[in-house]
Design an enzyme around this catalytic site. Structure first.
Site, PDB file in Angstrom:
ATOM      1  N   CYS A 172      -0.101   9.531  -7.795  1.00 62.86           N
ATOM      2  CA  CYS A 172      -1.454   8.989  -7.875  1.00 62.86           C
ATOM      3  C   CYS A 172      -2.027   9.171  -9.272  1.00 62.86           C
ATOM      4  CB  CYS A 172      -2.345   9.674  -6.850  1.00 62.86           C
ATOM      5  SG  CYS A 172      -2.201  11.449  -6.940  1.00 62.86           S
ATOM      6  N   GLU A 204      -8.570  11.606  -0.567  1.00 63.01           N
ATOM      7  CA  GLU A 204      -8.005  11.648  -1.924  1.00 63.01           C
ATOM      8  C   GLU A 204      -7.196  10.378  -2.074  1.00 63.01           C
ATOM      9  OE1 GLU A 204      -5.958  15.323  -1.513  1.00 63.01           O
ATOM     10  OE2 GLU A 204      -7.849  16.372  -1.251  1.00 63.01           O
TER      11      GLU A 204
HETATM   12  P1  NAP Z   1      -1.221   4.604   2.544  1.00 63.10           P
HETATM   13  O1  NAP Z   1      -0.457   3.383   2.860  1.00 63.10           O
HETATM   14  O2  NAP Z   1      -2.687   4.494   2.426  1.00 63.10           O
HETATM   15  O3  NAP Z   1      -0.827   5.659   3.691  1.00 63.10           O
HETATM   16  C1  NAP Z   1      -1.286   6.992   3.674  1.00 63.10           C
HETATM   17  C2  NAP Z   1      -1.235   7.549   5.085  1.00 63.10           C
HETATM   18  O4  NAP Z   1      -2.176   6.849   5.891  1.00 63.10           O
HETATM   19  C3  NAP Z   1       0.116   7.376   5.781  1.00 63.10           C
HETATM   20  O5  NAP Z   1       0.371   8.479   6.598  1.00 63.10           O
HETATM   21  C4  NAP Z   1      -0.118   6.135   6.614  1.00 63.10           C
HETATM   22  O6  NAP Z   1       0.761   6.039   7.701  1.00 63.10           O
HETATM   23  C5  NAP Z   1      -1.535   6.350   7.078  1.00 63.10           C
HETATM   24  N1  NAP Z   1      -2.239   5.164   7.532  1.00 63.10           N
HETATM   25  C6  NAP Z   1      -1.999   3.870   7.250  1.00 63.10           C
HETATM   26  N2  NAP Z   1      -2.901   3.066   7.869  1.00 63.10           N
HETATM   27  C7  NAP Z   1      -3.731   3.896   8.579  1.00 63.10           C
HETATM   28  C8  NAP Z   1      -4.857   3.693   9.412  1.00 63.10           C
HETATM   29  N3  NAP Z   1      -5.336   2.470   9.677  1.00 63.10           N
HETATM   30  N4  NAP Z   1      -5.452   4.771   9.966  1.00 63.10           N
HETATM   31  C9  NAP Z   1      -5.002   6.000   9.732  1.00 63.10           C
HETATM   32  N5  NAP Z   1      -3.935   6.261   8.944  1.00 63.10           N
HETATM   33  C10 NAP Z   1      -3.309   5.224   8.364  1.00 63.10           C
HETATM   34  O7  NAP Z   1      -0.702   5.293   1.201  1.00 63.10           O
HETATM   35  P2  NAP Z   1       0.794   5.570   0.766  1.00 63.10           P
HETATM   36  O8  NAP Z   1       1.419   4.283   0.367  1.00 63.10           O
HETATM   37  O9  NAP Z   1       1.465   6.412   1.800  1.00 63.10           O
HETATM   38  O10 NAP Z   1       0.586   6.520  -0.504  1.00 63.10           O
HETATM   39  C11 NAP Z   1       0.377   6.029  -1.797  1.00 63.10           C
HETATM   40  C12 NAP Z   1      -1.111   6.038  -2.125  1.00 63.10           C
HETATM   41  O11 NAP Z   1      -1.601   7.360  -2.035  1.00 63.10           O
HETATM   42  C13 NAP Z   1      -1.405   5.609  -3.541  1.00 63.10           C
HETATM   43  O12 NAP Z   1      -2.524   4.769  -3.538  1.00 63.10           O
HETATM   44  C14 NAP Z   1      -1.713   6.907  -4.268  1.00 63.10           C
HETATM   45  O13 NAP Z   1      -2.531   6.745  -5.407  1.00 63.10           O
HETATM   46  C15 NAP Z   1      -2.376   7.679  -3.189  1.00 63.10           C
HETATM   47  N6  NAP Z   1      -2.307   9.131  -3.430  1.00 63.10           N
HETATM   48  C16 NAP Z   1      -3.447   9.790  -3.826  1.00 63.10           C
HETATM   49  C17 NAP Z   1      -3.398  11.162  -4.104  1.00 63.10           C
HETATM   50  C18 NAP Z   1      -4.627  11.905  -4.574  1.00 63.10           C
HETATM   51  O14 NAP Z   1      -4.590  13.137  -4.585  1.00 63.10           O
HETATM   52  N7  NAP Z   1      -5.677  11.243  -4.992  1.00 63.10           N
HETATM   53  C19 NAP Z   1      -2.211  11.843  -3.966  1.00 63.10           C
HETATM   54  C20 NAP Z   1      -1.072  11.140  -3.544  1.00 63.10           C
HETATM   55  C21 NAP Z   1      -1.147   9.794  -3.269  1.00 63.10           C
HETATM   56  P3  NAP Z   1       2.104   5.163   7.593  1.00 63.10           P
HETATM   57  O15 NAP Z   1       2.733   5.465   6.299  1.00 63.10           O
HETATM   58  O16 NAP Z   1       2.905   5.675   8.734  1.00 63.10           O
HETATM   59  O17 NAP Z   1       1.691   3.752   7.690  1.00 63.10           O
END
Ligand code: NAP
Length: 437
Positions: free
Chosen positions: A235, A201
């Protein structure tokens, strides 16, 4: 061993632990709200909503699991009435969640994976480790066997590849940005194992289309909530507002007036509408984009920041007029509203531009012309389309949530199809064959 024991535990019993956790979250509401303020910068209302949504997931998935995995009528609904199927967990499920819904999305993923019969490795965002830790503490207090869920605290960049390249991983559910989802997808594909379920997601470039029949006061209320609630860190948040040229001047004037009333500040105060963004890195990225907008776009409005900002990560909510959605090459995850004026005759082109962005998460429509909003809804390629309301705050079980294209793989979270992706069908009884043999 942990997996086979848990998988053999009846669905009803698995569900009990999650239902107990729902009660515990409600009992610990003040503490969880305080954690949401301190760790995620959430306002009072956002923090209460966060706990509410987590509780909703914890009651919805167990109820849904009992229906989906044991009720023949419900199963017939999903497999064309032909078969009664037994479902079981697939193994170790990795649940990776973002900081912007540190409790609701975190426990939503974990509860779905657990109730479907999987053991879980839960990796929350590093920024919101305390909330995740407290939630797992409460989960273990319910009596859940402690070898069924493992919390993994640390940074995604460091842990990510070790986690997702491990051949023992039987499935991954991820919520976060589109680039991270693509990295995980590549990592999973490199393994010399059978393909496993990957539920992602991801982000959006969410638009709202407002035509000349819309009610301006309602539009402005919904635009402000959609674009600036949670400092734009949802999001589903509104990024690009398309306003029909004929009413654009009036709508923009009202938005400017309403933004002048907004208060940015300490999220612990009830008077605060918008708190800080999550961290300095996010703040700098957003300020860079605002700098770009100052050069390339027309400034419309900016909310004043509090006088004392020592060590803070506020970003003043702002609005700019741009020429085209194509100018936005990525999701800007904060309180920045982009406005585009369009001519009535170009409505289909507007829909095409939105679809061409490749993202497909949410779309808002404001129109009192039923033919217009039905036309837009039918042609927009998005997961959730909201008509004459704001476009954030989907309710579990009532508004299943998820996108298409670059915004997600589906199935939608909080919806009836979700749990099937966490389980495998293992025994089928073909009723027609039985009847004729
Ligand atoms: P993110 O940077 O992609 O991180 C999401 C999760 O992935 C975190 O736990 C992060 O860990 C982990 N992660 C990072 N690099 C990784 C890798 N190489 N392998 C495995 N896991 C990894 O996103 P965010 O900044 O936390 O969240 C914001 C984003 O989420 C926005 O783009 C938003 O649109 C999206 N979002 C989507 C939904 C939906 O339902 N569509 C809902 C909420 C949010 P760390 O933080 O510890 O680096």
């Amino acid at each position: 061993m942990a997996f086979s024991n848990w998988c053999d535990t009846p669905v009803k019993e698995r569900a009990t632990y999650l239902l107990k956790l729902a009660d515990k979250l409600e009992e610990n509401l003040p503490e969880l709200v305080a954690l949401c303020h301190r760790e995620a910068g959430k306002t009072v209302m956002d923090s209460i909503d966060e706990v509410r949504e987590a509780v909703d997931f914890l009651r919805y998935y167990p109820t849904q699991a009992e229906l989906a995995f044991t009720d023949p009528i419900e199963q017939a609904h999903f497999n064309g009435g032909m078969q009664q199927t037994q479902y079981e967990g697939v193994g170790v499920f990795v649940c990776i969640s973002p900081w912007n819904f540190p409790l609701a999305i975190f426990i939503g993923q974990v509860s779905a994976a657990l109730v479907a019969g999987n053991t879980v490795v839960a990796k929350p965002a590093e920024q919101t480790s305390l909330i995740a830790h407290r939630c797992i503490e409460l989960l273990l207090e319910t009596g859940l066997p402690n070898n069924v869920v493992q919390l993994l605290i640390g940074s995604g960049a460091q842990l990510g590849s070790t986690l997702t390249s491990d051949p023992r991983v039987a499935g991954v559910v991820f919520t976060g940005s589109t680039p991270t989802a693509q990295t995980i997808n590549r990592q999973l594909a490199k393994r010399h194992t059978l393909p496993v379920p990957f539920i992602a997601e991801t982000g959006g470039q969410n638009a709202m289309i407002v035509d000349s029949t819309a009610l301006p006061e309602q539009v402005v209320r919904d635009v402000l909530r959609s674009a600036f609630a949670s400092a734009g860190q949802r999001c589903s948040a509104l990024r690009v507002l398309y306003v029909q040229q004929d009413i654009a001047a009036r709508i923009i004037e009202l938005i400017q007036g309403a933004m002048a009333q907004m208060q940015v500040g300490n999220p612990e105060y009830l008077s605060t509408d918008v708190g800080p963004v999550i961290d300095e890195k996010a703040q700098n990225r957003l300020l860079d984009h605002i700098q770009w907008l100052d050069q390339k776009a027309k400034f419309l409005a900016r909310v004043s920041l509090p006088k004392s900002q020592k060590n803070s990560t506020f970003v003043a909510p702002c609005a700019y007029e741009i020429q085209s959605i194509e100018q936005l090459t990525e999701e800007h995850f904060g309180p920045i509203l982009h406005v585009i004026q369009y001519k009535a005759r170009d409505l289909d082109d507007v829909i095409k531009q939105i679809n061409d962005s490749g993202f497909g998460l949410t779309l808002g429509v404001h129109s009192r012309n039923e033919r217009t909003y039905r036309h837009i809804e039918a042609h927009a390629q998005v997961g959730n389309c909201y008509i004459n309301r704001d476009q954030v705050g989907a309710v579990v079980g009532v508004q299943p949530f998820g996108g298409q294209g670059l915004s997600g793989t589906g199935p939608k979270a909080g919806g009836p199809h979700y749990l099937y992706r966490f389980a495998k069908a293992c025994v089928s009884v073909n009723k027609d064959k039985e009847a004729t043999s």
